[in-house]
Design a protein around this motif. Sequence first.
Motif, mmCIF file in Angstrom:
data_model
loop_
_atom_site.group_PDB
_atom_site.id
_atom_site.type_symbol
_atom_site.label_atom_id
_atom_site.label_comp_id
_atom_site.label_asym_id
_atom_site.label_seq_id
_atom_site.Cartn_x
_atom_site.Cartn_y
_atom_site.Cartn_z
ATOM 1 N N UNK A 36 74.497 8.119 -18.330
ATOM 2 C CA UNK A 36 74.311 6.721 -18.745
ATOM 3 C C UNK A 36 72.910 6.227 -18.405
ATOM 4 N N UNK A 37 72.406 6.632 -17.233
ATOM 5 C CA UNK A 37 71.071 6.178 -16.815
ATOM 6 C C UNK A 37 70.024 6.562 -17.862
ATOM 7 N N UNK A 38 70.187 7.720 -18.461
ATOM 8 C CA UNK A 38 69.196 8.195 -19.426
ATOM 9 C C UNK A 38 69.567 7.875 -20.879
ATOM 10 N N UNK A 39 70.670 7.132 -21.055
ATOM 11 C CA UNK A 39 71.131 6.774 -22.407
ATOM 12 C C UNK A 39 70.331 5.577 -22.895
ATOM 13 N N UNK A 40 69.817 5.668 -24.107
ATOM 14 C CA UNK A 40 69.025 4.562 -24.605
ATOM 15 C C UNK A 40 69.898 3.575 -25.362
ATOM 16 N N UNK A 80 75.304 -2.638 -4.299
ATOM 17 C CA UNK A 80 75.169 -1.572 -5.303
ATOM 18 C C UNK A 80 76.453 -1.462 -6.122
ATOM 19 N N UNK A 84 77.337 -1.708 -10.290
ATOM 20 C CA UNK A 84 78.054 -0.694 -11.064
ATOM 21 C C UNK A 84 79.309 -1.301 -11.688
ATOM 22 N N UNK B 551 65.057 4.341 -20.840
ATOM 23 C CA UNK B 551 66.226 3.472 -20.996
ATOM 24 C C UNK B 551 66.205 2.322 -19.999
ATOM 25 N N UNK B 553 68.736 1.253 -18.697
ATOM 26 C CA UNK B 553 69.697 1.641 -17.656
ATOM 27 C C UNK B 553 69.005 2.301 -16.467
ATOM 28 N N UNK B 554 67.879 2.961 -16.757
ATOM 29 C CA UNK B 554 67.116 3.586 -15.681
ATOM 30 C C UNK B 554 66.685 2.534 -14.659
ATOM 31 N N UNK B 556 68.016 -0.513 -14.202
ATOM 32 C CA UNK B 556 69.198 -1.077 -13.524
ATOM 33 C C UNK B 556 69.603 -0.166 -12.361
ATOM 34 N N UNK B 557 69.591 1.139 -12.639
ATOM 35 C CA UNK B 557 69.994 2.088 -11.605
ATOM 36 C C UNK B 557 68.953 2.146 -10.482
ATOM 37 N N UNK B 560 69.392 -0.337 -7.886
ATOM 38 C CA UNK B 560 70.481 -0.116 -6.924
ATOM 39 C C UNK B 560 70.099 0.953 -5.902
ATOM 40 N N UNK B 620 64.870 11.844 -16.883
ATOM 41 C CA UNK B 620 64.786 10.660 -17.756
ATOM 42 C C UNK B 620 63.844 10.939 -18.922
#
Lengths: 628, 628
Positions: A36-40, A80, A84, B551, B553-554, B556-557, B560, B620
């Motif tokens: 998910x972290x790398x999902x655009x 944290x 999430x 992303x 999401x990167x 956001x992560x 954290x 990433x």
Amino acid sequence: MHRAIATVSLSGTLRQKLEAIAAAGFDGIELFEADFVNFRGTAAELRRIAFDLGLSIDLYQPFRDFEAMPEPQFQRSLERAERKFDLMEAMGAPLVLCCSNTSPLSVNDPARAAAQLHELAERAARRNLRVGFEALAWGRHTSRYAQAWDIVQRADHPHLGLILDSFHTLSLKDDPSGIAAIPGEKIFFVQMADAPLLSMDVLQWARHHRSFPGQGDFDVTGFFEQVLRAGYTGPLSLEIFNDIFRETPNRRTAVDAMRSLLYLESETRERLAAGNVPAQPQRVELFNPPPAPALSGLSFIEFAADEASAVTLGALLGQLGFRRVGRHRSKAVTLYRQGGIHFIVNAQPDSFARRRFEAHGTSVCALGVRCADPLAAVGRATAMRSQRHDSPVGPNELRVPAIVAPGGNLIHFVPEALGDSGLYETDFILEDAGPEGSDAGLTRIDHVALGLALDQLDTWVLFTRAVLGLEPGESLELADPFGLIRSRGVANADRSLRLVLNVSLSQRTRTARTLSVTGGGAVHHIALDCDDIFETVARLRANGTRFVPISDNYYDDLATRIDLAPELLARMRAAGVLFDRSPAGDYLHIYTESFEGGLFFEVAQRVGGYDAYGALNAPARMASQAQQ
Amino acid sequence: MHRAIATVSLSGTLRQKLEAIAAAGFDGIELFEADFVNFRGTAAELRRIAFDLGLSIDLYQPFRDFEAMPEPQFQRSLERAERKFDLMEAMGAPLVLCCSNTSPLSVNDPARAAAQLHELAERAARRNLRVGFEALAWGRHTSRYAQAWDIVQRADHPHLGLILDSFHTLSLKDDPSGIAAIPGEKIFFVQMADAPLLSMDVLQWARHHRSFPGQGDFDVTGFFEQVLRAGYTGPLSLEIFNDIFRETPNRRTAVDAMRSLLYLESETRERLAAGNVPAQPQRVELFNPPPAPALSGLSFIEFAADEASAVTLGALLGQLGFRRVGRHRSKAVTLYRQGGIHFIVNAQPDSFARRRFEAHGTSVCALGVRCADPLAAVGRATAMRSQRHDSPVGPNELRVPAIVAPGGNLIHFVPEALGDSGLYETDFILEDAGPEGSDAGLTRIDHVALGLALDQLDTWVLFTRAVLGLEPGESLELADPFGLIRSRGVANADRSLRLVLNVSLSQRTRTARTLSVTGGGAVHHIALDCDDIFETVARLRANGTRFVPISDNYYDDLATRIDLAPELLARMRAAGVLFDRSPAGDYLHIYTESFEGGLFFEVAQRVGGYDAYGALNAPARMASQAQQ
């Protein structure tokens, strides 16, 4: 059951993974955080993509290093967690996996762990989310499910439950039988992983070498049985960290994954049914395919050829003592026979065989397996996600049901009721054209050895177990002069059907080079049995068959390793025959030179209860081939 | 020293191995038994082949499971030994390696072990052969050299001595300092192996993952120092079981092997010289090359191009803020500059660069390293078995000495005395043609990342240590969507020169696909430093440079994981800048899109003492590249 898989188990981008998972018929996924972290895209967009594919997001994972921490770290981790939880709400994931702490800052205090997990569950509950606590095998203070369950009980929160992973229990040789006593509704999620038995650091083992149930050495059905006895009704999921799966085309991995769950369910179902302890009332429906087929040896091997190579191959078979005994009623197909062995050479234009020939040259394109109930066997195969294959059938010809094996060759199920030659009497016009040479005393097909690409071994192990009901033997590593070969036999219970799966770990071995020509999944060699190998080899040499020469040094060394009668040693040396001995019996064998640089034959004689394949002699053969 | 290598360390048939070993300049071999067993020739023929190649057969190995056995097995083993002694006499091998017993039949009785080894040595003595006893790390009762030495002393036979192998001692974390007290003449043979530190079963580690000295993590010079202090004067040999060496072309392996011994000798020589304890009188001559060069960063990077791609590449460099500042006096070569960075685009027909272009497309073909004493650096390199390269030089141009790196690119040593631009003022007609875009604030080359084939990593680690005097850092595994990447930085002490060695474990990653285009050893990307990454990225975007998108999401992560000022996080998110933090400092970086599907650039800002490469952000980048 609701079947799921963790996204870390497949190669590709997150979208490609979801498409492959959906295509294989899964119901849901575990979302691996890095995916998910790398999902655009946003969490809401991911939710829509999954929904459109018919997939639920069952679990968000992992949430690490949370419990049993000093107060400052605990407060930061709660913060944290809230972030999430934001994501989980947006993507519609109801459950987070919290794995046991590995941090050196964590303390060995189950009460504190429980209190902190209680607080986490309370935060989750406010959003109607749930937290599952899992014991990592390398957790600092909590590494076994019984410890995790103790902490979950102490925490005593309805939004906190247990997550079980077969790898973490079985890798530590922990006893899973206590699982049955856990209330099923407190098990929030179950991850199944198999693995080969390896002597290495458990973290490295876990991160690189897990496999799908049925591909490894763990008693995964025993584990799953305990889960079902507990009354668990949640998702059945796969979380597999495997270096090779990371590079395998994900559509194949997803099919293997689904096959592994179906196999796990059906095996566990049988185990429960056979168990003496009465099972819990059946709370979930386990997959119930037709039973594994009762196979009894190979009836035929079919070669793909064109007109020219059919002639060359026929001449070679003649040298091997085969007689041309028939031609097909409606196709350019020729039948050869010796003893109980049938070889079919298929040069029919516009056929399946011709397409295989065009792709892979002269090569084996189909195996014919004798089977009590071919339709049930095909039913089992399609239930286990193999494809059925129907060839055109002419008038007065038998329809022999077939399936597609991994890599694209066919496996035909030949009805046993037809007897040894019924199929051939029906489909072929029998006409004994006489041999090119004389009968050599070859009696039956001992085994077929396949050359597989590295990422096909696990696929084949599972296919042969789940679809054909074979069982794998020991995995061996053999030295070719240009790299290592991994070799593993698979066979049915009465050993009438044996396959050997060979994988080259190097790009430069003969096996690898054959693969690069044939595209993988190819038959590498065919081993044929005889009753007197010296007599057979003498006749074959007289017919013009050429064998791979074996060094004299091999025999000198053999004599220092094994007590052999000098006359036997002398005969083997003179004939170029290799020798292996197990406590149960002996194996005498010899390899022919290659046909067109690829396929070759092995002539073998089993003595007593010898149950292997002379693999330790393969280096002698490979070194000899390399010296030619 | 007399330098030797075990035949098991290389790929190929025995004859091919011997030829490669001789070509690399070795004096002798250890003959691995399986190589002889599969050799199609007699022991006398092998002796002739080795003699013709100028190689002695120093050792026959291994002789297993001999000592401390019950009487019947002992008698059979003596018989086995006589047969091996026959062979050794015929091939002229004076010494056999007897490794400590692993058999469950053996007894824990050093006196019996000694008595039986005495008898073996007595048999050997009758033929004027010798026996060396070695403690295997996984020996059943004897696993440490001190135990083996105790048994050798008890046996007390002039034809029995000790064999030492650094792997067996260092893998058990055993202390080698006791070796110095052993009389040198009782050490019959020394095998050196290095290895990466792995948490796995020592047998598996030993059989699959040894490496040449200088390629692993063991203190091999410390071990060898003790051997020399003992007064050992025998062969210095390599016995390396390594899965990758089994498939690596053996000519390269043999050169690596020789380089590793020369490096080991020279490092140990320095260590002895620096030691406080006086060394034994120097009884052997250790290799004494010119010292490792003092390097101070990259002066230039040279690209191979043709006329058309030189224009495209020039435009790209313009977008990156480089100015075209000169053309070469005699060649179709253009110079670009920004800050302290020089890029040379070489489109000269019939040149080294053109040949690289024809083989690999537009790509880096040479690195220019600043160096206090270029001729000494080349002297070091050629002493360490690298090849010198001399390019044609026009009138009034500087001759910059160069060597060939593994894979074929050049490394030029640019005299520091020339200052930052002396070389360019001499060889180029300077003419500021103005930028395509504006200066972006790039100041220097931070590091160059190479994409290597799997079998090139160890070669490069040793090359950069032995030839360039760099030291490797941590080895990391990074997840590309299509497989794992192993990444390892190497740098000089003041960190002015950094290379990153990337290896794809999969055939399907972007790194692997780039490799298959460029043939390996290629520059994968170039990282350039700046002082203010946000300003630099803004200018680069204004110039038209496109970056790999990251992303949301990167970020956001990231928030954290790391405590970051919200404004900094917002700026990074807006700019697409990645972030890493170590205790010593921070690393901010961003990647450009690829040029022609291959090479790309990284823009980096180091803050504080950050000493790595942001490798944890590479996934990433790789995921983003895969989504494009």
